[in-house]
Design a protein around this motif. Structure first.
Motif, mmCIF file in Angstrom:
data_model
loop_
_atom_site.group_PDB
_atom_site.id
_atom_site.type_symbol
_atom_site.label_atom_id
_atom_site.label_comp_id
_atom_site.label_asym_id
_atom_site.label_seq_id
_atom_site.Cartn_x
_atom_site.Cartn_y
_atom_site.Cartn_z
ATOM 1 N N MET A 13 0.833 -1.206 0.000
ATOM 2 C CA MET A 13 0.000 0.000 0.000
ATOM 3 C C MET A 13 0.869 1.259 0.000
ATOM 4 O O MET A 13 0.571 2.240 -0.676
ATOM 5 C CB MET A 13 -0.934 -0.003 1.210
ATOM 6 C CG MET A 13 -2.019 -1.066 1.143
ATOM 7 S SD MET A 13 -3.020 -1.123 2.651
ATOM 8 C CE MET A 13 -3.779 0.484 2.625
ATOM 9 N N GLU A 16 2.347 1.732 -3.530
ATOM 10 C CA GLU A 16 1.348 2.232 -4.481
ATOM 11 C C GLU A 16 1.042 3.698 -4.223
ATOM 12 O O GLU A 16 0.872 4.490 -5.139
ATOM 13 C CB GLU A 16 0.076 1.403 -4.404
ATOM 14 C CG GLU A 16 0.234 -0.002 -4.974
ATOM 15 C CD GLU A 16 -1.071 -0.778 -4.924
ATOM 16 O OE1 GLU A 16 -1.998 -0.311 -4.229
ATOM 17 O OE2 GLU A 16 -1.166 -1.809 -5.588
ATOM 18 N N SER A 17 0.988 4.082 -2.936
ATOM 19 C CA SER A 17 0.691 5.471 -2.595
ATOM 20 C C SER A 17 1.806 6.395 -3.049
ATOM 21 O O SER A 17 1.566 7.436 -3.658
ATOM 22 C CB SER A 17 0.481 5.588 -1.084
ATOM 23 O OG SER A 17 0.288 6.934 -0.722
ATOM 24 N N SER A 70 0.945 -8.798 -8.104
ATOM 25 C CA SER A 70 0.360 -7.455 -8.155
ATOM 26 C C SER A 70 1.409 -6.392 -8.441
ATOM 27 O O SER A 70 1.193 -5.494 -9.244
ATOM 28 C CB SER A 70 -0.363 -7.136 -6.845
ATOM 29 O OG SER A 70 0.562 -7.113 -5.775
ATOM 30 N N ARG A 135 -7.362 -3.946 -10.190
ATOM 31 C CA ARG A 135 -8.173 -3.315 -9.149
ATOM 32 C C ARG A 135 -7.515 -3.421 -7.772
ATOM 33 O O ARG A 135 -8.174 -3.628 -6.766
ATOM 34 C CB ARG A 135 -9.569 -3.961 -9.099
ATOM 35 C CG ARG A 135 -10.399 -3.731 -10.345
ATOM 36 C CD ARG A 135 -10.727 -2.269 -10.530
ATOM 37 N NE ARG A 135 -11.579 -2.058 -11.697
ATOM 38 C CZ ARG A 135 -11.894 -0.866 -12.160
ATOM 39 N NH1 ARG A 135 -11.424 0.211 -11.568
ATOM 40 N NH2 ARG A 135 -12.680 -0.732 -13.206
ATOM 41 N N GLN A 136 -6.163 -3.261 -7.739
ATOM 42 C CA GLN A 136 -5.444 -3.395 -6.482
ATOM 43 C C GLN A 136 -5.330 -2.067 -5.732
ATOM 44 O O GLN A 136 -4.986 -2.063 -4.570
ATOM 45 C CB GLN A 136 -4.050 -3.967 -6.738
ATOM 46 C CG GLN A 136 -4.045 -5.379 -7.268
ATOM 47 C CD GLN A 136 -4.633 -6.366 -6.295
ATOM 48 O OE1 GLN A 136 -4.350 -6.299 -5.106
ATOM 49 N NE2 GLN A 136 -5.449 -7.276 -6.778
ATOM 50 N N GLY A 137 -5.551 -0.966 -6.402
ATOM 51 C CA GLY A 137 -5.405 0.322 -5.733
ATOM 52 C C GLY A 137 -5.978 1.445 -6.568
ATOM 53 O O GLY A 137 -6.398 1.256 -7.715
ATOM 54 N N GLU A 138 -5.996 2.635 -5.979
ATOM 55 C CA GLU A 138 -6.578 3.784 -6.659
ATOM 56 C C GLU A 138 -5.787 4.156 -7.907
ATOM 57 O O GLU A 138 -6.368 4.571 -8.909
ATOM 58 C CB GLU A 138 -6.626 4.973 -5.701
ATOM 59 C CG GLU A 138 -7.630 4.814 -4.575
ATOM 60 C CD GLU A 138 -7.712 6.059 -3.719
ATOM 61 O OE1 GLU A 138 -7.017 7.043 -4.056
ATOM 62 O OE2 GLU A 138 -8.468 6.049 -2.731
ATOM 63 N N GLU A 140 -4.116 2.219 -9.938
ATOM 64 C CA GLU A 140 -4.439 1.289 -11.029
ATOM 65 C C GLU A 140 -5.790 1.646 -11.649
ATOM 66 O O GLU A 140 -5.964 1.577 -12.863
ATOM 67 C CB GLU A 140 -4.454 -0.156 -10.506
ATOM 68 C CG GLU A 140 -3.081 -0.724 -10.205
ATOM 69 C CD GLU A 140 -2.249 -0.864 -11.459
ATOM 70 O OE1 GLU A 140 -2.791 -1.275 -12.500
ATOM 71 O OE2 GLU A 140 -1.052 -0.544 -11.416
#
Length: 462
Positions: A13, A16-17, A70, A135-138, A140
């Motif tokens: 997380m 990705e952020s 991912s 659909r793993q994070g915002e 993506e």
């Protein structure tokens, strides 16, 4: 959930952020550069980003059990999009330079550019599908939505390329059907308003909208002018000017300094498409000054009117006056066929919308919208002029008729769908007179816009 599993979730997380923030800043910088014609800066930006983007396996190891599939998917989709954007810069620069209209052997380069756009659509759809599936994070999800809208933008560009190919082809036609062009560009404008409205693409949407609106207003002005509609054509010219000015202010390009010969290019640094649109506007302003010369002259002094016209791209009025004097013509005029307008005809200038208008009949249905040197038409010649215009073959470039009874020679050439250039000599004049013939042919071509449309292709000097 074990501590190890919790650690993996938090780390993913966090990655990705952090990545999403940096990549979003890249996108927020990239698309405005494209809208500002800063293609070289955009290219450098993508090249630097390509160096930093590495496959997920190269960063974490091909058998990384910590991040799994991912992270690999994240790295590949962003890397693919960056690669596509690098090609996107090349495509946009070629589009704005109109290089796709140039000849390459026996073929136009448009096939190459169209293939590039189509390939980009295919590749960017892969980004959309991959990001949509993860659909793993915002971030993506952002890539998925952005890619979908970007594909719509590329599709719209393919349509405008075909539209500009139509314009280029019309430069060789005897009669240009501007109404067909209006239908095509109107459809593009309407579809543009419904697609690629992602916030990150707002700079592209804005400039593309200005481009399409500008050409639409210019074409509508051309049509309205040929129908001798003063206020309506003036408003279309004003709208076109506003769109082009706004578009130009967005780019913020500077003019180059004067060369060693003392000359400077007003549009230096601007792409060919923008330059052509400004030339088209200048041409229509010159044509407007001629078609509505009498109307405009009533609201200013002769000196001021002359000064304004000389600032136009082409001084059609001065060219006609000079020709009349040098050729010793008795009368030079632009004659409007009101019969072809039917009930839609109204007198030039401002007319109250509730005022009743009567359609002229007989000889009055062929008024002179500009004449020199006389302000009123020569009554003794007008029956012959009307008869020649009415019976002229549609495909004729220019006709020359000598009337023995009137001891006069008439030259006629169609300069617009409903407007004819008429030159009257009160003597016998040879139809092979080179000065008269060359002027009429060249002037008619200029006033039709054929010359301008033919010069839409890069490399052809105006």
């Amino acid at each position: 959930m074990t501590f190890c599993e919790l650690y993996k979730v938090i780390l993913v997380m966090a990655l990705e952020s952090a990545s999403g923030s940096r990549e979003e800043k890249f996108l927020e910088t990239f698309f405005p550069l494209i809208s500002q014609f800063a293609f070289d800066k955009a290219k450098d930006l993508t090249e630097k980003e390509k160096e930093t983007v590495k496959p997920a396996g190269a960063v974490f190891g091909s058998s990384s059990s910590v991040f799994g599939s991912s992270s690999s998917l994240f790295g590949s989709t962003w890397g693919l999009l960056v690669h596509c954007l690098a090609q996107f810069v090349t495509a946009e620069k070629a589009y704005m330079s109109l290089s796709f209209l140039e000849q390459k052997g026996f073929f136009h380069r448009s096939k190459d550019l169209k293939s590039l756009y189509q390939n980009l659509i295919t590749e960017i759809k892969k980004v959309e599908d991959s990001s949509d599936q993860s659909r793993q994070g915002e971030f993506e999800q952002l890539l998925a939505h952005l890619s979908g809208h970007l594909c719509h933008y590329l599709t719209a560009k393919l349509k405008t390329m075909e539209f500009y190919e139509q314009i280029s082809a019309m430069g060789t036609m005897k009669v240009i059907n501007y109404s067909d062009l209006v239908i095509v560009i109107t459809d593009i404008v309407q579809s543009c308003s419904k697609s690629f409205h992602h916030p990150l693409l707002s700079p592209l949407k804005a400039t593309f909208g200005l481009e399409c609106d500008a050409i639409l207003h210019l074409l509508q002005a051309q049509i309205l002018m040929s129908d001798w509609k003063f206020l309506a054509s003036l408003m279309q010219l004003y709208e076109a000017h506003t769109k082009l000015t706004t578009w130009g202010a967005t780019a913020q390009l500077k003019e180059t300094k004067k060369s060693t010969f003392g000359s400077s290019s007003k549009h230096s640094g601007w792409p060919a498409l923008y330059i052509w649109l400004t030339k088209y506007k200048g041409f229509l302003l010159s044509k407007f000054s001629l078609y509505f010369y009498d109307v405009l002259q009533k609201h200013t002094t002769n000196n001021e009117m002359k000064g304004l016209i000389t600032k136009a791209t082409e001084d059609f009025v001065a060219r006609l006056m000079t020709f009349q004097r040098r050729s010793d013509a008795h009368y030079v005029s632009l004659v409007l066929d009101v019969q072809s307008l039917g009930s839609s005809y109204i007198s030039p200038g401002y007319n109250h919308p509730e005022k009743n208008h009567t359609t002229p009949q007989g000889l009055d249905s062929f008024p002179s919208i500009f004449s020199y040197p006389q302000s009123e038409r020569p009554a003794q010649h007008w029956p012959n002029v009307v008869s020649l215009i009415s019976n002229r073959p549609q495909d004729s470039k220019m006709i020359c008729v000598h009337d023995k009874k009137a001891q006069s020679t008439y030259f006629l050439s169609q300069v617009d769908t409903k407007v004819t250039l008429v030159v009257i000599f009160e003597s016998k004049k040879s139809e092979k007179d080179s000065y008269v013939n060359n002027f009429i042919v060249e002037f008619s071509s200029s006033l039709k816009g054929t010359k301008l449309f033919n010069h839409f292709k890069p490399g052809i000097k105006g």
